[in-house]
Design a protein around this motif. Sequence first.
Motif, PDB file in Angstrom:
ATOM      1  N   LEU A 184      -1.852 -13.089   3.102  1.00 36.63           N
ATOM      2  CA  LEU A 184      -0.705 -13.168   2.666  1.00 36.63           C
ATOM      3  C   LEU A 184      -0.237 -11.666   2.048  1.00 36.63           C
ATOM      4  O   LEU A 184       0.815 -11.105   2.430  1.00 36.63           O
ATOM      5  CB  LEU A 184      -0.336 -14.050   1.765  1.00 36.63           C
ATOM      6  CG  LEU A 184       1.148 -14.312   1.375  1.00 36.63           C
ATOM      7  CD1 LEU A 184       1.998 -14.726   2.558  1.00 36.63           C
ATOM      8  CD2 LEU A 184       1.478 -15.483   0.516  1.00 36.63           C
ATOM      9  N   GLU A 185      -1.184 -11.280   1.141  1.00 40.66           N
ATOM     10  CA  GLU A 185      -0.777  -9.844   0.445  1.00 40.66           C
ATOM     11  C   GLU A 185      -0.648  -8.917   1.558  1.00 40.66           C
ATOM     12  O   GLU A 185       0.048  -7.544   1.396  1.00 40.66           O
ATOM     13  CB  GLU A 185      -1.691  -9.601  -0.471  1.00 40.66           C
ATOM     14  CG  GLU A 185      -1.740 -10.555  -1.631  1.00 40.66           C
ATOM     15  CD  GLU A 185      -2.900 -10.418  -2.598  1.00 40.66           C
ATOM     16  OE1 GLU A 185      -3.829  -9.635  -2.231  1.00 40.66           O
ATOM     17  OE2 GLU A 185      -2.969 -10.792  -3.789  1.00 40.66           O
ATOM     18  N   GLN A 186      -1.371  -8.836   2.750  1.00 39.78           N
ATOM     19  CA  GLN A 186      -1.488  -8.008   3.724  1.00 39.78           C
ATOM     20  C   GLN A 186      -0.312  -7.827   4.689  1.00 39.78           C
ATOM     21  O   GLN A 186      -0.202  -7.148   5.626  1.00 39.78           O
ATOM     22  CB  GLN A 186      -2.897  -8.043   4.406  1.00 39.78           C
ATOM     23  CG  GLN A 186      -4.032  -7.545   3.544  1.00 39.78           C
ATOM     24  CD  GLN A 186      -5.393  -7.917   4.239  1.00 39.78           C
ATOM     25  OE1 GLN A 186      -5.386  -9.031   5.150  1.00 39.78           O
ATOM     26  NE2 GLN A 186      -6.390  -7.310   3.879  1.00 39.78           N
ATOM     27  N   VAL A 187       0.827  -8.972   4.401  1.00 43.48           N
ATOM     28  CA  VAL A 187       1.812  -8.764   5.193  1.00 43.48           C
ATOM     29  C   VAL A 187       2.811  -7.966   4.736  1.00 43.48           C
ATOM     30  O   VAL A 187       3.067  -7.931   3.616  1.00 43.48           O
ATOM     31  CB  VAL A 187       2.478 -10.509   5.249  1.00 43.48           C
ATOM     32  CG1 VAL A 187       3.695 -10.467   6.129  1.00 43.48           C
ATOM     33  CG2 VAL A 187       1.183 -11.489   5.939  1.00 43.48           C
ATOM     34  N   LEU A 188       3.688  -7.258   5.652  1.00 49.30           N
ATOM     35  CA  LEU A 188       4.519  -6.365   5.357  1.00 49.30           C
ATOM     36  C   LEU A 188       5.821  -6.988   5.813  1.00 49.30           C
ATOM     37  O   LEU A 188       6.171  -7.403   6.831  1.00 49.30           O
ATOM     38  CB  LEU A 188       4.384  -4.999   6.045  1.00 49.30           C
ATOM     39  CG  LEU A 188       5.566  -3.832   5.771  1.00 49.30           C
ATOM     40  CD1 LEU A 188       4.815  -2.675   5.604  1.00 49.30           C
ATOM     41  CD2 LEU A 188       6.746  -4.096   6.905  1.00 49.30           C
ATOM     42  N   PHE A 189       6.796  -7.208   4.613  1.00 50.87           N
ATOM     43  CA  PHE A 189       8.226  -7.879   4.652  1.00 50.87           C
ATOM     44  C   PHE A 189       9.095  -6.956   4.667  1.00 50.87           C
ATOM     45  O   PHE A 189       8.925  -5.910   3.950  1.00 50.87           O
ATOM     46  CB  PHE A 189       8.183  -8.862   3.684  1.00 50.87           C
ATOM     47  CG  PHE A 189       7.236 -10.153   3.726  1.00 50.87           C
ATOM     48  CD1 PHE A 189       7.906 -11.262   4.275  1.00 50.87           C
ATOM     49  CD2 PHE A 189       6.148 -10.181   3.397  1.00 50.87           C
ATOM     50  CE1 PHE A 189       7.038 -12.274   4.431  1.00 50.87           C
ATOM     51  CE2 PHE A 189       5.202 -11.130   3.237  1.00 50.87           C
ATOM     52  CZ  PHE A 189       5.791 -12.413   3.763  1.00 50.87           C
ATOM     53  N   ALA A 190      10.282  -7.224   5.691  1.00 50.40           N
ATOM     54  CA  ALA A 190      11.385  -6.264   5.335  1.00 50.40           C
ATOM     55  C   ALA A 190      12.134  -6.907   4.051  1.00 50.40           C
ATOM     56  O   ALA A 190      12.026  -8.130   3.553  1.00 50.40           O
ATOM     57  CB  ALA A 190      12.385  -6.882   6.563  1.00 50.40           C
ATOM     58  N   ALA A 191      12.792  -5.900   3.471  1.00 48.89           N
ATOM     59  CA  ALA A 191      13.345  -6.174   2.161  1.00 48.89           C
ATOM     60  C   ALA A 191      14.671  -7.033   2.371  1.00 48.89           C
ATOM     61  O   ALA A 191      15.337  -7.008   3.269  1.00 48.89           O
ATOM     62  CB  ALA A 191      13.883  -4.551   1.627  1.00 48.89           C
ATOM     63  N   ASP A 230       3.910   4.541   2.388  1.00 50.37           N
ATOM     64  CA  ASP A 230       5.211   4.871   1.885  1.00 50.37           C
ATOM     65  C   ASP A 230       6.153   3.698   1.692  1.00 50.37           C
ATOM     66  O   ASP A 230       6.709   3.550   0.488  1.00 50.37           O
ATOM     67  CB  ASP A 230       5.468   6.111   2.657  1.00 50.37           C
ATOM     68  CG  ASP A 230       4.496   7.521   2.543  1.00 50.37           C
ATOM     69  OD1 ASP A 230       3.923   7.443   1.574  1.00 50.37           O
ATOM     70  OD2 ASP A 230       4.948   8.201   3.295  1.00 50.37           O
ATOM     71  N   TYR A 231       6.007   2.927   2.769  1.00 52.58           N
ATOM     72  CA  TYR A 231       6.979   1.817   2.402  1.00 52.58           C
ATOM     73  C   TYR A 231       6.657   0.805   1.414  1.00 52.58           C
ATOM     74  O   TYR A 231       7.486   0.416   0.787  1.00 52.58           O
ATOM     75  CB  TYR A 231       6.968   1.087   3.934  1.00 52.58           C
ATOM     76  CG  TYR A 231       7.802  -0.166   4.228  1.00 52.58           C
ATOM     77  CD1 TYR A 231       8.998  -0.148   4.641  1.00 52.58           C
ATOM     78  CD2 TYR A 231       7.454  -1.255   3.691  1.00 52.58           C
ATOM     79  CE1 TYR A 231      10.047  -1.066   4.854  1.00 52.58           C
ATOM     80  CE2 TYR A 231       8.378  -2.443   3.641  1.00 52.58           C
ATOM     81  CZ  TYR A 231       9.504  -2.167   4.406  1.00 52.58           C
ATOM     82  OH  TYR A 231      10.491  -3.456   4.603  1.00 52.58           O
ATOM     83  N   ARG A 232       5.503   0.478   1.436  1.00 48.18           N
ATOM     84  CA  ARG A 232       5.067  -0.285   0.248  1.00 48.18           C
ATOM     85  C   ARG A 232       5.429  -0.012  -1.078  1.00 48.18           C
ATOM     86  O   ARG A 232       5.460  -0.558  -2.123  1.00 48.18           O
ATOM     87  CB  ARG A 232       3.368  -0.705   0.411  1.00 48.18           C
ATOM     88  CG  ARG A 232       3.103  -1.719   1.560  1.00 48.18           C
ATOM     89  CD  ARG A 232       1.742  -2.337   1.507  1.00 48.18           C
ATOM     90  NE  ARG A 232       1.386  -2.930   2.724  1.00 48.18           N
ATOM     91  CZ  ARG A 232       1.644  -4.275   2.410  1.00 48.18           C
ATOM     92  NH1 ARG A 232       2.153  -4.856   1.437  1.00 48.18           N
ATOM     93  NH2 ARG A 232       1.188  -5.365   3.550  1.00 48.18           N
ATOM     94  N   ALA A 233       5.182   1.475  -1.238  1.00 47.08           N
ATOM     95  CA  ALA A 233       5.397   2.140  -2.591  1.00 47.08           C
ATOM     96  C   ALA A 233       6.945   1.905  -3.095  1.00 47.08           C
ATOM     97  O   ALA A 233       7.037   1.696  -3.998  1.00 47.08           O
ATOM     98  CB  ALA A 233       4.787   3.596  -2.624  1.00 47.08           C
ATOM     99  N   VAL A 234       7.697   2.127  -1.984  1.00 50.59           N
ATOM    100  CA  VAL A 234       9.020   2.185  -2.183  1.00 50.59           C
ATOM    101  C   VAL A 234       9.431   0.698  -2.538  1.00 50.59           C
ATOM    102  O   VAL A 234      10.373   0.413  -3.516  1.00 50.59           O
ATOM    103  CB  VAL A 234       9.971   2.761  -1.005  1.00 50.59           C
ATOM    104  CG1 VAL A 234      11.389   2.589  -1.072  1.00 50.59           C
ATOM    105  CG2 VAL A 234       9.748   4.303  -0.739  1.00 50.59           C
ATOM    106  N   TYR A 235       9.070  -0.231  -1.649  1.00 45.44           N
ATOM    107  CA  TYR A 235       9.244  -1.535  -1.876  1.00 45.44           C
ATOM    108  C   TYR A 235       8.676  -2.201  -3.218  1.00 45.44           C
ATOM    109  O   TYR A 235       9.751  -2.900  -3.888  1.00 45.44           O
ATOM    110  CB  TYR A 235       8.526  -2.422  -0.735  1.00 45.44           C
ATOM    111  CG  TYR A 235       9.186  -3.843  -0.385  1.00 45.44           C
ATOM    112  CD1 TYR A 235       9.415  -3.940   0.741  1.00 45.44           C
ATOM    113  CD2 TYR A 235       8.958  -4.817  -1.140  1.00 45.44           C
ATOM    114  CE1 TYR A 235      10.064  -5.422   0.909  1.00 45.44           C
ATOM    115  CE2 TYR A 235       9.199  -6.008  -0.907  1.00 45.44           C
ATOM    116  CZ  TYR A 235       9.761  -6.405   0.074  1.00 45.44           C
ATOM    117  OH  TYR A 235      10.351  -7.722   0.426  1.00 45.44           O
ATOM    118  N   ALA A 236       7.574  -1.720  -3.859  1.00 43.23           N
ATOM    119  CA  ALA A 236       7.230  -2.152  -5.104  1.00 43.23           C
ATOM    120  C   ALA A 236       7.873  -1.623  -6.072  1.00 43.23           C
ATOM    121  O   ALA A 236       8.148  -2.355  -7.246  1.00 43.23           O
ATOM    122  CB  ALA A 236       5.649  -1.766  -5.064  1.00 43.23           C
TER     123      ALA A 236
END
Length: 404
Positions: A184-191, A230-236
């Motif tokens: 579940l942690e490895q799923v990338l979600f849209a914001a 990069d996406y995950r960093a911005v998301y977090a």
Amino acid sequence: MQTGEECSPWREAEYEGLKVRVHNGGRTLLEGSLHQYWSRGHNGGEFPAWAVGEAVRQLSQALGFNPSQALLQTVEFGVNVPLQAPAKELLQRAVLHKTDALDLKTYGGKGYFRETTKQRYYFKLYDKALQLQDLGFPDPGPLLRVEVKARKMKYLEAAGVATLADLAKPAALLEMGRLLTRNLEQVLFAAPLPLPATLSTPERRLLTVGSTLRYWEGLTPASLRRTKSDYRAVYAHHVADPALQSAAQALETVWQQLLTQPEPGAHSAPAVPQINPSFRVLPRPLSPQNERAAALVRQPGSRKEEGGGEGEDGGMRVSKQAPARCCHTCGLPINTGNATAKFCSPKERGSAAAKRCRNADSNLRNNKRRALLKVVSEPVLFDQRPFVRVPEHVREFVLAAAAA
């Protein structure tokens, strides 16, 4: 002249929705759902660790085979996670699993599910509430199913799962829960929209284009990995996603509760989220119509002394007497000289394994405590502490936070 059926070394039978094939040499192949066998036809209710062990014991005893010789060719396991909002709202935002697409599909035009196929396993997310309603069960409320199916048993090698008997081992179940959490942690979600005002223009563009699968499919493997980081960093840093955070926390909590829930009658059990009380159906004695199936499997040669210490019936006996000292989390014996030790010792099991066992126990208490502190920090008209549902063994610790 003997027919092929007469000379075949395999004997086949069907019992309570399971297909059983027993070889003259003692090997056993099973096909079907152990959860559905236990609850008589569905996997919507709870299936705690003690019930897994009891189901294995009852099944092997009824059909007279050795569960340590019942080889697992594939294993599908999962957990039903209660949510505050319909699961489809979260499913519609799931885009990638690792670097692969999570295809959005529907079953019968009703429920949503996401699925990705790996070399060794499948990973699936779906709306369990809609599926159960479609099958005629009462509405359980928002429910997300997180599920993994091992296509090759090599995937579960680290968990120590190869036979039916292995599924009753606490350490194996603990590792299978970690696999669900990691996937579940490895799923990338849209914001979730609207996007935060704190985003810079490049960050806003990244979260916008990254919300569609088409964007990721157009990247090279190296660019995809770099851009996803990069996406995950911005998301977090910028995005508050309470729905995802709640689902991740609930998954760990429910799995831990299913591992630690005691057998009925043992002592008071912690509260475990249930779909509906009527979903809990205890196994019944062997019915007359299934005697023929049991007799077919239980023939001379299928239950020889090769079971060793398995017991007189050749089935696995689940002992109700635990070793003198066992780890409170994984159930493995503690053989150190420390008489007060409650968890695995770093010297005996390794520092990483010992830390996981300690954290699995303390996280439940600390997470409940932090959640309650957040609630009582806001002014309310009455004291909410008497109405907070927490497991009895951590209740004093959790409520002490609110009284401080």
